[in-house]
Structure formats: structure tokens, C-alpha cells
Design a protein around this motif. Structure first.
Motif, PDB file in Angstrom:
ATOM      1  N   VAL A  77      44.033  41.545  44.581  1.00 32.27           N
ATOM      2  CA  VAL A  77      44.453  42.042  44.117  1.00 32.27           C
ATOM      3  C   VAL A  77      44.311  41.582  41.923  1.00 32.27           C
ATOM      4  CG1 VAL A  77      45.748  44.484  43.221  1.00 32.27           C
ATOM      5  CG2 VAL A  77      45.039  44.122  44.848  1.00 32.27           C
ATOM      6  N   LYS A  78      45.327  40.383  42.026  1.00 28.33           N
ATOM      7  CA  LYS A  78      45.489  40.390  40.789  1.00 28.33           C
ATOM      8  C   LYS A  78      44.354  39.419  39.941  1.00 28.33           C
ATOM      9  CE  LYS A  78      50.062  40.139  41.887  1.00 28.33           C
ATOM     10  NZ  LYS A  78      51.450  39.500  42.195  1.00 28.33           N
ATOM     11  N   ILE A  79      43.484  39.321  40.764  1.00 26.96           N
ATOM     12  CA  ILE A  79      42.110  38.193  40.142  1.00 26.96           C
ATOM     13  C   ILE A  79      41.527  38.980  40.022  1.00 26.96           C
ATOM     14  CG2 ILE A  79      40.514  36.857  40.936  1.00 26.96           C
ATOM     15  CD1 ILE A  79      41.976  35.283  43.320  1.00 26.96           C
ATOM     16  N   PRO A  80      40.717  39.301  38.604  1.00 25.49           N
ATOM     17  CA  PRO A  80      39.438  39.533  37.498  1.00 25.49           C
ATOM     18  C   PRO A  80      38.232  39.750  38.468  1.00 25.49           C
ATOM     19  CG  PRO A  80      41.144  38.453  36.403  1.00 25.49           C
ATOM     20  CD  PRO A  80      41.152  37.254  37.525  1.00 25.49           C
ATOM     21  N   LEU A  81      37.811  40.898  39.398  1.00 19.21           N
ATOM     22  CA  LEU A  81      37.016  40.833  39.094  1.00 19.21           C
ATOM     23  C   LEU A  81      36.572  40.826  41.147  1.00 19.21           C
ATOM     24  CD1 LEU A  81      34.203  38.901  36.529  1.00 19.21           C
ATOM     25  CD2 LEU A  81      34.705  41.780  36.590  1.00 19.21           C
ATOM     26  N   LEU A  82      37.461  40.777  41.503  1.00 11.77           N
ATOM     27  CA  LEU A  82      37.742  40.963  42.927  1.00 11.77           C
ATOM     28  C   LEU A  82      38.656  42.043  43.198  1.00 11.77           C
ATOM     29  CD1 LEU A  82      37.151  38.618  45.455  1.00 11.77           C
ATOM     30  CD2 LEU A  82      39.398  37.894  45.204  1.00 11.77           C
ATOM     31  N   LYS A  83      38.314  41.818  44.495  1.00 14.61           N
ATOM     32  CA  LYS A  83      38.713  43.135  45.037  1.00 14.61           C
ATOM     33  C   LYS A  83      39.490  43.491  46.678  1.00 14.61           C
ATOM     34  CE  LYS A  83      35.983  47.349  43.157  1.00 14.61           C
ATOM     35  NZ  LYS A  83      34.843  47.884  43.546  1.00 14.61           N
ATOM     36  N   SER A  84      40.415  44.571  46.483  1.00 13.12           N
ATOM     37  CA  SER A  84      40.967  43.867  48.322  1.00 13.12           C
ATOM     38  C   SER A  84      39.800  44.031  49.001  1.00 13.12           C
ATOM     39  CB  SER A  84      41.652  44.855  48.265  1.00 13.12           C
ATOM     40  OG  SER A  84      42.657  44.414  50.070  1.00 13.12           O
TER      41      SER A  84
END
Length: 194
Positions: A77-84
């Protein structure tokens, strides 16, 4: 390797698993070449390098198991462009192809080390993980060690050809990442602001 012999080759391969920039494409053919000169025993090189591969893979498996599903989702969740949901899809993919991924992943440059992390994260049964890691690593190590053994003084040719394959794999990964980023940025632009 000169100081420790075949166990030194095993230690070098274990370190290569933990730090992928150390190239097995150099270590293994060099060990084969050294065996061809009679300075090491071939079967011992194959045994120790496979053991080194398994030890390095176990360390990364442990890291994946230690971090666990919740921490990985929290990090995603904290990494840009990445979703759970991306992590969830990866879990589902590994659940469908886990065994094959661990076995064949041992023979793919760059990925042979990292594949252990999702295996640990997904808690792949340890005996199964060890079996597939051992066989996949043994095949990879044997091919490169024997290439160095048979090529003798020209053992460095192995690094050249495997290096080409490595760059092709890296290129495909970079392309896949670029497509992923493009799709995600496009999705974010189209999403209603609110």
C-alpha cells in the motif's frame, strides 16, 4: 575456491543466492575449469555448489516466511503504483504454479534467487521446497560446471552466452514493468477525483 576447494565453490554459490549481482555464470564454469585441471574433484564441486544453492535459497525462504502476508500487504500500500490487489493476484498465481515456479525458477538467470521469497511467504511445504530447489539447482549447476569443465581454458565463453540470455530476461522484465506502470498511471488518470 583456491583456498577452500569445492566447499569454497559452495560458499560462493550460497552468497550468489543471497546477493544476485554475484554471477553464478562466472563461479560455476570457473569451478568446472578448476576441476578439469585436477585441482578439485568434479563430483564434490557438484555436491557443494548444489548444497550452497539450497542454503542460500533457505535463507531467502525464511525471509519471506518471516515477513508474512500482512507485512507484505502493508508494504504494498505504501509503494507508489502498487495496490494490495497486486499482491493478492501474485499469491493466487503462486498458489497455482508454485512447484513449477520453484523448480524452473532455479534455471532462470536473476530469478533463481528471488523465487524463494514468495515460496516462504506462501509457506510452501519445506520438504517440497527443498526437493524442487535441490533438483532445479543441481541441473543449473551441473550444466554450467560441466560447460566450464569441457571448455577448459575457454570457460569464459559460458559467461558470454549466459550473459546474453540474462540481458534478454532483464529486457523482458523491464518491458513488463514499463507496461504495468503505463497501465497503472492511465488507470489513475481516468479514476474520478474525489
Amino acid at each position: 575456491m583456491e583456498t577452500l576447494g569445492a566447499p569454497g565453490a559452495g560458499i560462493a554459490v550460497a552468497l550468489e543466492n543471497l546477493f544476485p549481482p554475484l554471477p553464478s555464470e562466472v563461479i560455476l564454469p570457473l569451478a568446472g575449469f578448476t576441476s578439469s585441471k585436477g585441482e578439485m574433484v568434479l563430483w564434490q564441486v557438484l555436491l557443494w555448489t548444489t548444497l550452497g544453492s539450497v542454503v542460500g535459497a533457505l535463507a531467502l525462504y525464511g525471509l519471506g516466511a518471516l515477513l508474512g502476508r500482512e507485512r507484505i500487504h502493508a508494504l504494498a500500500v505504501k509503494i507508489p503504483l502498487l495496490k494490495s490487489e497486486d499482491v493478492t493476484r501474485t499469491e493466487e498465481w503462486f498458489a497455482r504454479h508454485g512447484r513449477k515456479t520453484v523448480f524452473f525458477g532455479r534455471m532462470i538467470p536473476l530469478f533463481r534467487s528471488l523465487i524463494s521469497i514468495p515460496a516462504g511467504f506462501e509457506r510452501m511445504p519445506l520438504p517440497t521446497f527443498l526437493l524442487f530447489t535441490t533438483f532445479g539447482s543441481f541441473i543449473w549447476n551441473t550444466v554450467l560446471v560441466m560447460a566450464g569443465y569441457l571448455l577448459g581454458e575457454q570457460w569464459e565463453l559460458v559467461e558470454t552466452y549466459v550473459g546474453i540470455v540474462t540481458w534478454v530476461v532483464i529486457g523482458l522484465v523491464v518491458l513488463a514493468i514499463a507496461v504495468f506502470v503505463w497501465k497503472r498511471v492511465t488507470e489513475n488518470r481516468r479514476a474520478p477525483q474525489g
